[in-house]
Design a protein around this motif. Structure first.
Motif, PDB file in Angstrom:
ATOM      1  N   VAL A  31      -7.484  -2.062  -6.286  1.00  0.00           N
ATOM      2  CA  VAL A  31      -5.918  -2.699  -6.783  1.00  0.00           C
ATOM      3  C   VAL A  31      -6.012  -3.309  -7.826  1.00  0.00           C
ATOM      4  O   VAL A  31      -6.656  -4.968  -7.970  1.00  0.00           O
ATOM      5  CB  VAL A  31      -5.452  -3.002  -5.705  1.00  0.00           C
ATOM      6  N   ILE A  71      -4.771   1.318 -11.728  1.00  0.00           N
ATOM      7  CA  ILE A  71      -5.393   1.570 -11.139  1.00  0.00           C
ATOM      8  C   ILE A  71      -6.460   2.120 -12.420  1.00  0.00           C
ATOM      9  O   ILE A  71      -7.090   1.719 -12.365  1.00  0.00           O
ATOM     10  CB  ILE A  71      -5.460   1.976  -9.762  1.00  0.00           C
ATOM     11  N   PHE A 541       1.741   5.184  -0.298  1.00  0.00           N
ATOM     12  CA  PHE A 541       0.049   4.937  -0.516  1.00  0.00           C
ATOM     13  C   PHE A 541      -1.125   6.121  -0.054  1.00  0.00           C
ATOM     14  O   PHE A 541      -0.550   5.056   1.158  1.00  0.00           O
ATOM     15  CB  PHE A 541      -0.301   3.639  -1.011  1.00  0.00           C
ATOM     16  N   LEU A 561      -0.442  -4.066  -1.682  1.00  0.00           N
ATOM     17  CA  LEU A 561       0.081  -2.055  -1.261  1.00  0.00           C
ATOM     18  C   LEU A 561       1.037  -2.924  -0.848  1.00  0.00           C
ATOM     19  O   LEU A 561       2.265  -1.601   0.269  1.00  0.00           O
ATOM     20  CB  LEU A 561      -0.276  -1.562  -0.764  1.00  0.00           C
TER      21      LEU A 561
END
Length: 591
Positions: A31, A71, A541, A561
């Motif tokens: 990430v 990303i 996600f 996240l």
């Protein structure tokens, strides 16, 4: 401004003879919030260079639609490396292998009839050109010749393991040059005659990929390149895992010994991998040698940093070896990223797949089955449904052929699985070769086909997903199909109901939802023990796949996240679970 040149066997950087000590970190497997942490740890270990592939399929997921954010922000990754005074090696080859879906090639190439990959086939070259027209201008400002950190770029990747089309290689090379790439260009291949012969190009530095026996590898490379620097472009210091295997581990003492021999010889090296990271979403690749073998979600690789970026014994051993040949920076090691156990999270809602089709998909009707790519879909699942006339006696159902795993339903009842490695399987009920018996009024036949990852290496890369030819009952092909593409890229329309009694013993694939509260987001690991096979989403996600056959047990959940307050977990379970709950723990379990 960095100066970079070659003098005989030596790389000269800023006027000094320099051994390149590089490590691979794939920006698309980490990430973005953690890129600086990983790059700092690379530098603190004594490395002077970072290497990364560029994955075409994350940058052009649909033909002509480009993405370089989040990303996929390769420019920002390069900028951070430059800010830390690291050199950068870029491998933007259209094909990257990397145990990444389709070797980084975009799946939509497979929707084009007659497409030929990695050769001088003009439609393929046209697609590469259109991509490079967008990608290369982003990289040019960051070349060392323009004051940036990029010192070298790869033309193609291990091409000698695939083909020998030198006109194709030359076209890719010239395409880079005419778009302003004026740094060192190189190829990388295994240290075997046919590989080097197939992959090398004039005026392009050949490098070798290997995990052991450096003296033999460099001796072979020297037969083909006797006068320029020797470099191992992929020093395989660990390995990846397939579902159903044991987790691969390579001892740090062996890795350190081989590195010492490489550096003592004066050669340069790039660790594959410094940190492996994660195959988030549906991006894992697969191999096919004697059978189809999909790669797991974790790309831990038993590398110097763990999947979650922790220092390992291998890291410490390698830093000790590097200290014999280069200065180790002091005082730059970032603090360890904290991990937290958030405890048990019960599932509170459920939604059966067949009741959610309208919210998830628009049906497509055809006389024949279409592949996923022909449906304009890249990843996920496709539900194929048709009507079978009756009556019929017990009959064998065959998918010709399934890519990669199909759950079969007859009149809404689950009958079994047809897998790619056993695609002639007779659906068995109980013992023996009992198959499907169709009543007088006929019956519906549905197959939920999962794309488990496109082949990323070798001669079977032409790997479209779904049902590639058709479905037969005995010798008769079935026609008149309704297909529901299920990429699972938007789950917002799903309507959940409270859990039913015995909900884990499901008759059809089911979405389960639950939530947990977070005061301070920290890294955690989702333990999927008790679940069978499926996919997990946290706050929308896609973390990736799980499967009870292992070796991977936990899914890595990076802190970025999560959010302060309530967090949502959605599990798409294909078969059923023993307990409808998961555990968020502070350590991984890779088997």
């Amino acid at each position: 401004m960095t100066s970079f040149s070659i003098e005989g066997r030596d790389f000269i950087i800023n006027g000094k003879k320099t051994q390149i000590i590089s490590g691979a970190i794939h920006y698309f497997r980490v990430v973005p919030e953690y890129w600086r942490d990983r790059l700092l740890k690379l530098k603190a270990c004594g490395f002077n260079t970072v290497e990364t592939y560029i994955a075409w399929n994350i940058h052009e997921p649909k033909r002509g639609q480009f993405n370089f954010t989040g990303i996929a922000d390769i420019v920002r990754f390069i900028e951070i490396a430059g800010e830390l005074d690291l050199h950068v090696i870029i491998r933007p080859s259209p094909y990257i292998c990397a145990e990444w879906d389709f070797g980084g090639l975009p799946s939509w190439l497979l929707a084009e009839d007659g497409m030929k990959l990695r050769c001088y086939y003009q439609p393929y070259l046209d697609r590469v050109d259109a991509y490079y027209d967008v990608l290369m201008p982003l990289l040019v400002p960051h070349l060392h010749t323009n004051g940036g950190p990029i010192i070298a770029m790869q033309v193609e990747n291990e091409y000698g393991s695939y083909g020998n089309d030198k006109a194709y290689l030359a076209y890719i090379r010239e395409g880079m040059i005419k778009r302003g790439i004026n740094v060192l260009l190189f190829t990388s291949d295994g240290p075997e005659d046919h590989m080097l012969q197939g992959g090398m190009l004039p005026c392009t530095l050949p490098t070798a990929n290997f995990g052991s026996k450096p003296e033999e590898a460099f001796a072979k490379l020297s037969e083909y390149e006797p006068d320029r620097p020797l470099m191992c472009m992929e020093y395989w210091n660990g390995w990846f895992d397939h579902w159903g295997e044991e987790h691969h581990v390579r001892g740090f003492d062996d890795v350190a010994d081989v590195l010492d021999r490489i550096l003592k010889s004066g050669a340069s090296v790039n660790f594959y991998m410094f940190q492996g990271g994660t195959n988030f979403g549906f991006y894992n690749g697969a191999n096919y040698f004697t059978s189809y073998e999909p790669t797991v979600t974790s790309y831990d690789y038993n590398a110097l940093l763990s999947e979650s970026g922790d220092i390992t014994d291998k890291y410490l051993a390698i830093r000790s070896v590097i200290s014999k040949y280069a200065d180790i920076p002091e005082g730059i090691m970032p603090p360890s990223i904290p991990k937290k156990s958030y405890g048990t999270v019960p599932m509170t809602g459920q939604a059966r797949l067949f009741g959610q089709l309208e919210a998830l998909s628009k049906p497509v009707k055809r006389a024949y089955t279409e592949t996923m790519e022909k449906l304009g879909q890249d990843y996920g699942f496709v539900l194929y449904t048709t009507h079978v006339s009756g009556p019929r006696p017990l009959s064998k159902v065959t998918v010709q052929e399934v890519r990669d795993r199909a759950l079969v339903y007859f009149n809404g009842h689950y009958e079994g699985v047809i897998e790619r490695n056993k695609h002639e399987l007779t659906l068995a009920i109980g013992e023996g070769d009992i198959a499907l018996e169709t009543p007088l009024e006929g019956a519906s036949l549905s197959l939920l086909v999962e794309n488990m990852g496109r082949i990323n290496y070798g001669w079977k890369m032409q790997d479209p997903k779904g049902i590639t030819e058709g479905v037969r009952i005995e010798r008769q092909f079935l026609y008149d199909w309704t297909m529901h593409p299920l990429p699972l890229d938007d789950l917002s329309g799903i309507v959940y109901s409270p859990l039913e009694t015995g909900a884990g013993l499901q008759e059809e694939p089911t979405f389960y939802s639950g939530s947990f509260h977070v005061d301070q987001p920290e890294d955690t690991f989702l333990n999927m023990t008790g679940w069978t096979k499926g996919v997990v989403f946290v706050n929308g996600f896609n973390l990736g796949r799980y499967w009870e056959i292992g070796p991977q047990v936990t899914l890595y959940v990076p802190a970025p996240l999560l959010r302060t307050g309530d967090n949502e977990i959605i599990i798409f379970e294909l078969h059923g679970a023993k307990n409808l709950q998961v555990t968020l723990q502070d350590h991984p379990d890779l088997g």
